[in-house]
Scaffold this active site. Structure first.
Site, mmCIF file in Angstrom:
data_model
loop_
_atom_site.group_PDB
_atom_site.id
_atom_site.type_symbol
_atom_site.label_atom_id
_atom_site.label_comp_id
_atom_site.label_asym_id
_atom_site.label_seq_id
_atom_site.Cartn_x
_atom_site.Cartn_y
_atom_site.Cartn_z
ATOM 1 N N SER A 114 30.937 1.888 73.056
ATOM 2 C CA SER A 114 32.028 1.785 72.080
ATOM 3 C C SER A 114 33.338 2.292 72.675
ATOM 4 C CB SER A 114 31.678 2.635 70.852
ATOM 5 O OG SER A 114 32.798 2.766 70.006
ATOM 6 N N TYR A 139 38.192 -2.389 70.642
ATOM 7 C CA TYR A 139 39.040 -2.573 69.476
ATOM 8 C C TYR A 139 40.426 -2.808 70.031
ATOM 9 C CZ TYR A 139 35.428 -1.036 66.251
ATOM 10 O OH TYR A 139 34.281 -0.960 65.511
ATOM 11 N N THR A 165 35.533 -6.675 69.210
ATOM 12 C CA THR A 165 34.978 -6.647 67.852
ATOM 13 C C THR A 165 35.963 -7.331 66.917
ATOM 14 O OG1 THR A 165 33.710 -4.673 68.315
ATOM 15 C CG2 THR A 165 34.179 -5.115 66.005
ATOM 16 N N LYS A 271 32.456 -10.199 69.326
ATOM 17 C CA LYS A 271 31.335 -9.579 68.584
ATOM 18 C C LYS A 271 31.720 -9.532 67.105
ATOM 19 C CE LYS A 271 28.916 -5.104 68.251
ATOM 20 N NZ LYS A 271 29.390 -4.569 66.982
ATOM 21 N N HIS A 295 28.302 -6.124 62.017
ATOM 22 C CA HIS A 295 28.591 -4.711 62.240
ATOM 23 C C HIS A 295 27.520 -3.824 61.591
ATOM 24 C CE1 HIS A 295 32.281 -2.613 63.853
ATOM 25 N NE2 HIS A 295 31.578 -1.578 63.432
HETATM 26 C C1 FMN Z 1 27.107 4.595 63.586
HETATM 27 C C2 FMN Z 1 27.517 3.240 64.082
HETATM 28 C C3 FMN Z 1 28.657 3.130 64.847
HETATM 29 C C4 FMN Z 1 29.064 1.882 65.300
HETATM 30 N N1 FMN Z 1 30.156 1.800 66.101
HETATM 31 C C5 FMN Z 1 30.559 0.591 66.538
HETATM 32 C C6 FMN Z 1 31.677 0.484 67.374
HETATM 33 O O1 FMN Z 1 32.294 1.451 67.750
HETATM 34 N N2 FMN Z 1 32.072 -0.758 67.730
HETATM 35 C C7 FMN Z 1 31.401 -1.895 67.319
HETATM 36 O O2 FMN Z 1 31.792 -3.001 67.655
HETATM 37 N N3 FMN Z 1 30.299 -1.801 66.579
HETATM 38 C C8 FMN Z 1 29.861 -0.602 66.178
HETATM 39 N N4 FMN Z 1 28.744 -0.519 65.414
HETATM 40 C C9 FMN Z 1 27.964 -1.738 65.121
HETATM 41 C C10 FMN Z 1 26.890 -1.960 66.205
HETATM 42 O O3 FMN Z 1 27.480 -2.325 67.417
HETATM 43 C C11 FMN Z 1 25.925 -3.082 65.811
HETATM 44 O O4 FMN Z 1 26.662 -4.233 65.479
HETATM 45 C C12 FMN Z 1 25.023 -2.713 64.646
HETATM 46 O O5 FMN Z 1 24.714 -1.340 64.657
HETATM 47 C C13 FMN Z 1 23.741 -3.526 64.712
HETATM 48 O O6 FMN Z 1 22.937 -3.284 63.614
HETATM 49 P P1 FMN Z 1 21.696 -2.262 63.595
HETATM 50 O O7 FMN Z 1 22.271 -0.897 63.556
HETATM 51 O O8 FMN Z 1 20.991 -2.632 62.352
HETATM 52 O O9 FMN Z 1 20.867 -2.515 64.837
HETATM 53 C C14 FMN Z 1 28.324 0.721 64.955
HETATM 54 C C15 FMN Z 1 27.161 0.844 64.201
HETATM 55 C C16 FMN Z 1 26.750 2.090 63.759
HETATM 56 C C17 FMN Z 1 25.490 2.192 62.956
HETATM 57 C C1 LIG Z 2 36.492 -0.397 62.075
HETATM 58 C C2 LIG Z 2 37.240 0.718 62.649
HETATM 59 C C3 LIG Z 2 36.611 1.415 63.770
HETATM 60 C C4 LIG Z 2 35.295 1.975 63.487
HETATM 61 C C5 LIG Z 2 34.693 2.567 64.744
HETATM 62 C C6 LIG Z 2 33.320 2.943 64.594
HETATM 63 C C7 LIG Z 2 32.544 1.841 64.024
HETATM 64 O O1 LIG Z 2 32.580 0.715 64.465
HETATM 65 C C8 LIG Z 2 31.714 2.085 62.883
HETATM 66 O O2 LIG Z 2 31.059 1.128 62.413
HETATM 67 O O3 LIG Z 2 31.708 3.205 62.369
#
Ligand code: FMN
Ligand SMILES: CCCCCCC(=O)C(=O)O
Length: 410
Positions: A114, A139, A165, A271, A295
């Site tokens: 991330s 981002y 993203t 993504k 997401h």
């Molecule tokens: C706590 C958390 C933080 C995340 N942070 C990001 C991020 O910084 N950037 C992003 O594109 N997706 C982020 N995601 C989404 C993940 O990349 C992914 O799309 C998602 O977790 C997939 O689903 P799953 O948790 O059911 O496997 C985040 C998801 C979670 C649960």
């Molecule tokens: C959408 C703004 C940034 C969030 C960064 C962390 C993330 O993706 C998340 O799901 O939490």
């Protein structure tokens, strides 16, 4: 990935890992990691969508030798699965992203990082090494200079791709995040943006540029937390709340700009694609790959489960006669889920929360366990379904259970 290990008996499934991890995380972290947007229906459906399919196993096909590996970014990944980028992993364990990187390296699995990691991209790539591919999740900020700098650093560090993203023009409504007034604890930092000392987090707002004016007009601040209506606590630091969401992003201006910054050294992926229409636009704009994602149900609640969106995206890309890879994430908790996603046309899957649960459980060892459980289950599923190579997995191996309970072949 098949060697037995003492810890394996303590935790034999991802569901068990989820439960054990829940007890080890503080409430703020558990809520932040586990919740989805609004009522959480999309979060739940990402998982339950897999129950709508059953596997049609074939028998009497010598399965004594099974190859679960696939090629990605020129690397032989041990399984068609990668670690999805998730922010702030030091909330789960003090070793954070370094522990994840070590486990990925050990398992031969690609890692997504991330932008809002609590370890710098250079340190993570240092652990992955030259061979092991890393994907930097991006981002794209309204302040382009900040993003330009990050992309240049990723290139220099040797990342294979950036994944932009695209499902975060605004931050989804996460009730617990608001209720808890979630923020990164003081001892942790968004390591890719922390410059230390006085300069730390100096951003455009202080320079008074246009992007910052728009940000202020939207009611955002440059740091802090959401109180239900607006962002609070403007400290000038770059935080995911202040800089992550970018409502100005668009295909015409931003994808071309990003390709100019990244190519040829790094691929450009998007993504957060969830429709055939956007998959076609992604093809038109020359991106290198698509990740079907919502997401993890954290953005638009009520959106289709990713497994339900996958077929239309795959069809759209095929209709363009382009060999663009289509990946998917969301709700994958079993090796059989990996198999089903591939049978529906995905080339590769990514897992998010299970890795965080592994981290919370036991740091690197917990992530290793998480990757091993899914890898072992996937191999077993291939063998029991009568498949010895990943490229043999197709929709003829699936049946769909309809609402009325009838089973139909695909
Ligand atoms: C706590 C958390 C933080 C995340 N942070 C990001 C991020 O910084 N950037 C992003 O594109 N997706 C982020 N995601 C989404 C993940 O990349 C992914 O799309 C998602 O977790 C997939 O689903 P799953 O948790 O059911 O496997 C985040 C998801 C979670 C649960
Ligand atoms: C959408 C703004 C940034 C969030 C960064 C962390 C993330 O993706 C998340 O799901 O939490």
């Amino acid at each position: 990935m098949s060697a037995t290990h003492p810890h394996d008996l303590e935790c034999l499934t991802i569901e068990q890992l989820e439960k054990i991890a829940a007890d080890r995380m503080d409430k703020q972290t558990r809520d932040y990691y586990n919740e989805g947007a609004d009522s959480g229906s999309t979060l739940a459906e990402n998982r339950s969508a897999y129950q709508k399919y059953r596997i049609r196993p074939r028998v009497l096909r010598d399965v004594s030798k099974i190859d679960t590996s696939v090629d990605i970014f020129g690397f032989k990944n041990t399984i068609p699965m990668g670690v999805a980028p998730t922010a702030m992993q030091k909330l789960a364990h003090q070793d954070g992203e370094l522990a994840t990187a070590r486990a990925c390296r050990e398992a031969g699995i690609v890692m997504g990082l991330s932008s809002f990691s609590t370890t710098s991209l250079e340190d993570v790539k240092g652990v992955l090494g030259a061979e092991q591919p890393g994907v930097l999740q991006l981002y794209l900020f309204e302040d382009r200079e900040e993003s330009r700098g990050l992309i240049a650093r990723a290139k220099k560090a040797g990342f294979s791709a950036v994944a932009l993203t695209v499902d975060t023009p605004m931050l989804g409504r996460r009730n617990l995040e608001m209720k808890n007034q979630f923020r990164l604890p003081r001892h942790l930092k968004s390591a890719n943006f922390d410059r230390g000392g006085k300069e730390d987090g100096v951003v455009a707002e202080e320079k008074g540029d246009e992007a910052s004016k728009r940000t202020r007009d939207r009611g955002d601040s440059r740091a802090g937390y959401h109180d239900g209506a607006r962002w609070v606590s403007p400290t000038g630091r770059i935080t995911f709340h202040s800089h992550g969401p970018n409502p100005t992003l668009n295909w015409e201006r931003d994808i071309d700009w990003l390709k100019q910054q990244c190519h040829p050294e790094m691929e450009v992926w998007v993504k957060g694609i969830a429709t055939g229409e956007d998959a076609i636009l992604a093809c038109h704009h020359g991106v290198d790959g698509i990740i079907v994602s919502n997401h993890g149900g954290r953005q638009l609640n009520g959106a289709l489960a990713t497994l339900d969106a996958l077929p239309e995206v795959v069809d759209a890309v095929r209709s363009m006669n382009r060999k663009m890879p289509v990946h998917v994430d969301g709700g994958i908790r079993h090796g059989t889920d990996v198999f089903k996603a591939l049978a529906l046309g995905a080339d590769f899957v990514w897992i998010g929360r299970p890795v965080l649960w592994g981290l919370a459980y036991k740091g690197q060892e917990g992530v290793r366990l998480c990757l091993k459980l899914l890898s072992d289950e996937f191999r077993l599923c291939m063998g029991l379904a009568g498949v010895t190579r990943v490229d043999e997995i197709g929709k003829e191996y699936l049946a769909k259970i309809n609402r009325d309970g009838f089973v139909s072949k695909l």
